[in-house]
Design a protein around this motif. Structure first.
Motif: not given
Length: 183
Positions: A120-144
């Protein structure tokens, strides 16, 4: 042993990501990237919530929110009012029911969390215009589950947040965990 089904492991994982992406979009999120890669890391979904839009009706200010049939889910998905958009780095775990790693929850180890954070830090470095946005790490559990298992799949799907049929499989978003871990 050859896999004779029309879908193999990778395809099912992508289908699980498709389900989560569709569900996020239906709740007001914009999908920025899918399967974003940098060196040895990958983020399944990067989504942005642009904030709630204010609308005026007869001199009154109201806040419009995404439609939701379940208020508890709306609370999880609709971030509080913010002056800047929010970024979610979403890890999707697609598993068969009753599997060995608690539906994928046990796969989000400290090592995996660190890897997601670094990516995610590499993403924010590549897209610096988004670097000051609040960020969160979400998890989605999908059953198949294969639909040939009949009524059991239908019973489970009633408890699901969202479902998607892919070939002979039924995918069910069982749980979405916002801000699942801190970095």
């Amino acid at each position: 042993m050859a896999d004779h089904s029309p879908y193999h492991y990778l395809d099912i994982g992508i289908a699980g990501e498709d389900l989560v992406a569709q569900w996020l979009q239906s709740n007001g999120w914009v999908i920025l990237h899918r399967r974003w890669r940098y060196r040895n890391g990958e983020i399944d979904i990067i989504a942005q919530y642009a904030g709630q839009q204010e609308t005026r009706k007869q001199g009154e200010t109201r806040v419009s929110k995404p439609e939701s049939s379940d208020n508890t889910r709306e609370t999880f998905l609709t971030p509080s009012l913010s002056s800047s958009p929010i970024l979610a780095f979403v890890e999707v775990k697609t598993r068969s029911p009753n599997n060995w790693d608690a539906g994928g929850r046990n796969a989000i180890t400290k090592h995996k969390q660190a890897k997601l954070c670094q990516t995610s830090l590499m993403f924010l470095a590549k897209y610096p215009e988004k670097a000051n946005y609040p960020c969160q790490f979400d998890v989605a559990i999908v059953h198949c589950q294969q639909m040939s298992q009949g009524l059991a799949a239908l019973t489970i799907s009633e408890q699901a947040i969202a479902t998607l049929s892919v070939g002979e499989y039924l995918l069910m978003l069982q749980e979405y965990i916002p801000a699942a871990f801190d970095t």
